[in-house]
Write an enzyme that holds these catalytic residues in place. Sequence first.
Site, short mmCIF file in Angstrom:
data_model
loop_
_atom_site.label_atom_id
_atom_site.label_comp_id
_atom_site.label_asym_id
_atom_site.label_seq_id
_atom_site.Cartn_x
_atom_site.Cartn_y
_atom_site.Cartn_z
N LYS A 168 6.38 -3.73 10.98
CA LYS A 168 4.93 -3.86 11.09
C LYS A 168 4.33 -4.15 9.71
CE LYS A 168 1.31 -1.44 10.76
NZ LYS A 168 0.43 -2.48 10.17
N CYS A 275 2.91 -0.45 -6.82
CA CYS A 275 3.09 1.01 -6.74
C CYS A 275 3.48 1.55 -8.11
CB CYS A 275 4.16 1.36 -5.72
SG CYS A 275 3.84 0.63 -4.12
P1 ADP Z 1 -2.54 0.57 1.74
O1 ADP Z 1 -3.78 1.15 1.20
O2 ADP Z 1 -1.52 0.20 0.73
O3 ADP Z 1 -2.75 -0.48 2.79
P2 ADP Z 1 -1.73 2.35 3.83
O4 ADP Z 1 -0.87 3.51 3.63
O5 ADP Z 1 -3.05 2.52 4.45
O6 ADP Z 1 -1.82 1.78 2.39
O7 ADP Z 1 -1.00 1.21 4.64
C1 ADP Z 1 0.38 0.92 4.54
C2 ADP Z 1 0.89 0.52 5.91
O8 ADP Z 1 0.80 1.64 6.79
C3 ADP Z 1 0.11 -0.60 6.58
O9 ADP Z 1 1.02 -1.43 7.29
C4 ADP Z 1 -0.77 0.17 7.56
O10 ADP Z 1 -1.19 -0.58 8.68
C5 ADP Z 1 0.16 1.27 7.99
N1 ADP Z 1 -0.51 2.46 8.55
C6 ADP Z 1 -1.79 2.87 8.38
N2 ADP Z 1 -2.00 4.04 9.03
C7 ADP Z 1 -0.83 4.37 9.62
C8 ADP Z 1 -0.38 5.48 10.40
N3 ADP Z 1 -1.20 6.48 10.73
N4 ADP Z 1 0.88 5.50 10.83
C9 ADP Z 1 1.74 4.51 10.48
N5 ADP Z 1 1.40 3.46 9.74
C10 ADP Z 1 0.13 3.37 9.31
#
Ligand code: ADP
Length: 467
Positions: A168, A275
């Site tokens: 994903k 990162c």
């Molecule tokens: P960033 O700010 O780097 O986008 P995130 O941690 O929000 O960091 O996003 C990293 C990835 O995790 C993206 O692919 C996002 O869609 C996915 N993501 C966001 N929320 C969730 C969740 N609750 N569970 C699993 N994946 C998630």
Amino acid sequence: MEDRAALLARVSADSGTEIKDPATGEAIGRVAFGTPTDVAVAVEAAAKAQPGWAALSDEDRRAALMRAADAIEEHAEELAYVVSREQGKTMNGLGARYEAAGCAAWVRAAASTPLPVEVLVDEPASHVELHYRPIGVVGAITPWNWPMIIACWQVAPALRMGNTVVQKPSEYTTLTGLAIAAVLNEALPPGVLTVVTGAGDVGDALVRDRRVGKVMFTGSVKTGMKVVAASAGNLSRLTLELGGNDAGIVLPDADPRAIAEGLFWGAFINNGQTCAAMKRLYVPDTIYDDVVDALAAVTAKIPMGVGLDEDNALGPLQNQMQWNVVNRLVEDAKARGARVVTGGDPDTSATGYFYPKTLIADIDNSAPLVQEEQFGPALPIIRYTDLEQAIEWANAVDVGLGASVWSADRDEAAAIAARLQAGTVWINAHGPIDPRVPFGGAKHSGYGLEFGVEGLKAVSVPQVING
Ligand code: ADP
């Protein structure tokens, strides 16, 4: 020459959400975002394909991955074009072509790293071997900063070890996620690598799917914690590569001009959207002004602009959310009386998410620009008089991904490095990675290792054969 926009056109949907170039605002394609229900279909396909893929010999899987790396090289310019247009990074420098080349290198490394059966005991009465078996289906969730290479870091080792993968991509860089998977899939059997698009709810559904035995996650600390919670019911194995707030510590014997370029790229690679970029720099009072001046001189020479322009070395930030974070932290620093050496004055009427290269000097260690992860082109430079104090400041955050020590004396630097709470400490550099060298975080930067033989072991189940 090939049409470098062909791959972008191939992965773009006919209808759906319009995706815009972060530098120009131009529409570059469309994405039909998926929903949690699509996850079940993708995992089903991956689960079906897994026994056949695992039944191949290690040699056959390695050969398939080598062909996948060839495919990346054949499409390198097209891949670079997609990531430059969607993520914003420049084609040149440590940008899009660099990322595409890294994809091929890491896929090749995952294919070629030896992982022989280990004979643990070999005695007349006892023969014990350690094997590494596939887990099954691996869920791979990626962020938007290095969207192609991080996908390769997660996918290639998992495939090598006989797992199938559902990937994903970040909703901010979906086209890039689809593009790298399309290229890898030119060399892989059907069902072995499937992409589901969508936002956090789709990622969450992937983590919660009981058929997913391992989740590879790269993203924020906050979301990493959600992944841990969501996976608890499945006791899924996890590799978490989360955020960092990497400190660089300059020692008094360092030569400011000799280290300035390394300091700059350690902090500003991919516009700070990395990162393990250097996010705060501690400099001794005795050479403080010289280091700031040398860094300012390098900063002034680096051209920022639209990524497709071959002259540029830095592009825009990827999205408005990140631009707002950087702007808030710099405005706060200014309001506290910190000194703006360069930058800090974004042109809010300009097109694109451009934020100027910014150096902030004479800033207090307690300022949010120091304590929070800015993930952008704004480096706080903190003055210290007592090295013990600098080490304490460096360690006094929840995260610990990377760190660096800068000195003319390698042994002295290594002694300081040993005291820093981080998964990697570089000496006289910040950020270089190598597919043979394990990479992972300390504290809230996550757990589990990627790359090298440790990275292969992390996507498999150890099995002892005793007898
Ligand atoms: P960033 O700010 O780097 O986008 P995130 O941690 O929000 O960091 O996003 C990293 C990835 O995790 C993206 O692919 C996002 O869609 C996915 N993501 C966001 N929320 C969730 C969740 N609750 N569970 C699993 N994946 C998630």
